[in-house]
Design an enzyme around this catalytic site. Sequence first.
Site, PDB file in Angstrom:
ATOM      1  N   ASP A   1       5.589   4.713   5.296  1.00 30.05           N
ATOM      2  CA  ASP A   1       6.495   3.742   5.945  1.00 30.05           C
ATOM      3  C   ASP A   1       6.637   2.442   5.162  1.00 30.05           C
ATOM      4  OD1 ASP A   1       3.736   3.435   6.862  1.00 30.05           O
ATOM      5  OD2 ASP A   1       4.447   2.000   8.353  1.00 30.05           O
TER       6      ASP A   1
ATOM      7  N   HIS B   1       0.862  -1.193   0.000  1.00 29.36           N
ATOM      8  CA  HIS B   1       0.000   0.000   0.000  1.00 29.36           C
ATOM      9  C   HIS B   1       0.890   1.231   0.000  1.00 29.36           C
ATOM     10  CE1 HIS B   1       0.844  -0.536   4.276  1.00 29.36           C
ATOM     11  NE2 HIS B   1       0.316   0.643   4.566  1.00 29.36           N
TER      12      HIS B   1
HETATM   13 ZN   LIG Z   1      -0.149   1.502   6.509  1.00 32.33          ZN
HETATM   14 ZN   LIG Z   2       2.780   0.574   8.160  1.00 36.34          ZN
END
Ligand SMILES: [Zn+2]
Ligand SMILES: [Zn+2]
Length: 252
Positions: A64, A60
């Site tokens: 991060d 996704h």
């Molecule tokens: Zn996430």
């Molecule tokens: Zn994450």
Amino acid sequence: MRLTTVGTGTAAPVADRVQAGHLVESGGVRILLDCGSGVSFRLAALGVDWRTITHVALTHFHADHVLDVPTLLTAWRYGMLPPRSAPLEIIGPPGTAALIDRMTEALGIRWREYGFPVTIRELSPGERLTLADDFIIESRSVPHTPESVAYLIEGAAHRIVYTGDTGYDEGLARWAAGSDVLLCECSLPSSMAMPTHLTPEQVGTIAKIATPQLLAVTHMYPPLENVDIPAAIAAQHEGPVVVCHDGWSTEL
Ligand SMILES: [Zn+2]
Ligand SMILES: [Zn+2]
């Protein structure tokens, strides 16, 4: 097939966990699952060759999980001699091509001129893609952000399921059944539970349904560092559990 958890951290900068990134190697395929900040430098610190990664698969678009894609593209052009010539495939849910374009345009990274062919493959949830002879990747939608997916990596008679970031989903647990390793996010203690991440207790429930040969947990936010994660999981699930660190590795 070898799995190495390169980055077991989250959006929270901590000393010993960089952001999400996991390397699966089998034959000539070396696929990096997610590529958050710090992953490229952690690969180097672990002595894992970052130059010959063949695929990057994003679950996704949260920072991060993607921030080191520009770092690696730049490294493959300017950080090695001679520069990379081998093709690279970037895999991700619909929207991945636009994300790569936006990130690299903002940074002036002209990867189309870097001398190694880059293919961006957008996989719709449920789609399977052959990476090499008997080596496939399949995605499944998970409840986190609209585009978020989990991945099944299958090859050499072994199966690894990586959840990416996800909330509790019994369907995901059933989909992960039969895996040798279930690499499962475990973000927050039950006192901070939210629908888009998992607590150790929820990880235990998922593992009870999926019954992987090995449950490996990753993506621990700092509030979990003082929680006995294996004990919380063991209340639901009896199988072996490992709380991964950066550089943990297993051979299947
Ligand atoms: Zn996430
Ligand atoms: Zn994450």
